[in-house]
Motif scaffolding. Structure first.
Motif, PDB file in Angstrom:
ATOM      1  N   MET A  81     -70.304  51.186 -12.918  1.00 58.26           N
ATOM      2  CA  MET A  81     -70.860  51.792 -14.127  1.00 58.26           C
ATOM      3  C   MET A  81     -70.485  50.967 -15.359  1.00 58.26           C
ATOM      4  SD  MET A  81     -70.465  53.769 -17.066  1.00 58.26           S
ATOM      5  CE  MET A  81     -68.757  54.211 -17.008  1.00 58.26           C
ATOM      6  N   VAL A  82     -69.237  50.488 -15.414  1.00 64.15           N
ATOM      7  CA  VAL A  82     -68.812  49.657 -16.544  1.00 64.15           C
ATOM      8  C   VAL A  82     -69.599  48.351 -16.559  1.00 64.15           C
ATOM      9  CG1 VAL A  82     -66.892  48.356 -17.554  1.00 64.15           C
ATOM     10  CG2 VAL A  82     -66.504  50.672 -16.678  1.00 64.15           C
ATOM     11  N   ALA A  83     -69.709  47.699 -15.389  1.00 67.61           N
ATOM     12  CA  ALA A  83     -70.435  46.425 -15.316  1.00 67.61           C
ATOM     13  C   ALA A  83     -71.901  46.586 -15.736  1.00 67.61           C
ATOM     14  CB  ALA A  83     -70.349  45.864 -13.900  1.00 67.61           C
ATOM     15  N   ILE A  87     -72.897  46.082 -22.205  1.00 68.71           N
ATOM     16  CA  ILE A  87     -73.881  45.065 -22.569  1.00 68.71           C
ATOM     17  C   ILE A  87     -73.602  44.653 -24.005  1.00 68.71           C
ATOM     18  CG2 ILE A  87     -76.346  44.582 -22.856  1.00 68.71           C
ATOM     19  CD1 ILE A  87     -76.721  47.009 -20.834  1.00 68.71           C
ATOM     20  N   LEU A  88     -73.366  43.353 -24.192  1.00 66.09           N
ATOM     21  CA  LEU A  88     -73.045  42.873 -25.530  1.00 66.09           C
ATOM     22  C   LEU A  88     -74.240  43.058 -26.455  1.00 66.09           C
ATOM     23  CD1 LEU A  88     -71.012  39.659 -24.713  1.00 66.09           C
ATOM     24  CD2 LEU A  88     -70.151  41.881 -25.427  1.00 66.09           C
ATOM     25  N   ARG A  97     -70.634  51.696 -28.947  1.00 68.88           N
ATOM     26  CA  ARG A  97     -71.454  52.897 -29.113  1.00 68.88           C
ATOM     27  C   ARG A  97     -72.396  53.092 -27.917  1.00 68.88           C
ATOM     28  NH1 ARG A  97     -72.064  52.684 -34.175  1.00 68.88           N
ATOM     29  NH2 ARG A  97     -73.536  50.966 -34.200  1.00 68.88           N
ATOM     30  N   SER A  98     -73.062  52.041 -27.469  1.00 67.43           N
ATOM     31  CA  SER A  98     -73.989  52.188 -26.343  1.00 67.43           C
ATOM     32  C   SER A  98     -73.231  52.458 -25.039  1.00 67.43           C
ATOM     33  CB  SER A  98     -74.896  50.966 -26.210  1.00 67.43           C
ATOM     34  OG  SER A  98     -74.149  49.826 -25.866  1.00 67.43           O
ATOM     35  N   PHE A  99     -72.067  51.796 -24.856  1.00 64.88           N
ATOM     36  CA  PHE A  99     -71.281  52.049 -23.647  1.00 64.88           C
ATOM     37  C   PHE A  99     -70.751  53.481 -23.636  1.00 64.88           C
ATOM     38  CE2 PHE A  99     -67.178  52.386 -21.524  1.00 64.88           C
ATOM     39  CZ  PHE A  99     -67.561  52.075 -20.226  1.00 64.88           C
TER      40      PHE A  99
END
Length: 143
Positions: A81-83, A87-88, A97-99
């Motif tokens: 899920m983290v990978a 996303i930069l 914020r998006s993560f």
């Protein structure tokens, strides 16, 4: 100082007593007129923690922030899920914020509203401890 919450700060079996107190001087009382002592819920100890609140409690925002808890790392799907969601973006704050938004959705999908379950359990525990103050019983103590 007065207090908010159950009257007893220590209990074992059917015995209960108020052991813990906050004491203040008149100088403190004048400097912090809006202060309150709270007797909190007992969790793993026979002592109830007490908290001194100085000033008014700020209002909660309508949206709660993402909160990390250690159970995330123990889930097999967390690294993937983290990978997939780290996303930069154009800035570090945009990336975070998006993560955070993706992690909140994943958290609710995988762990099924853990915060809501915790609030329900804490409310039940508060009710049990409140009932114990007015009518001690072995059943409630064990519960």
């Amino acid at each position: 100082m007065g207090f908010n919450g159950p009257g007893f700060t220590w209990s074992r079996g059917l015995a209960s007593i108020r052991l813990n107190h906050f004491i203040c001087t008149s100088y403190f009382d004048e400097a912090f007129p809006v202060s309150m002592v709270h007797h909190l819920l007992r969790m793993r100890s026979d002592h109830r923690p007490i908290m001194l609140q100085i000033g008014n409690v700020p209002r909660r925002s309508p949206t709660s922030p993402f909160r990390y808890f250690s159970g995330l790392l123990s889930h097999d799907d967390f690294p993937r899920m983290v990978a997939n969601n780290w996303i930069l973006g154009t800035s570090v704050s945009e990336t975070i914020r998006s993560f955070t938004a993706a992690a909140a959705v994943w958290n609710k999908t995988v762990f099924r509203y853990l915060g809501t379950k915790k609030r329900m359990i804490m409310a039940r525990l508060r009710g049990i401890q409140r009932a114990l103050c007015s009518r001690p019983s072995r059943f409630l103590s064990n519960l």
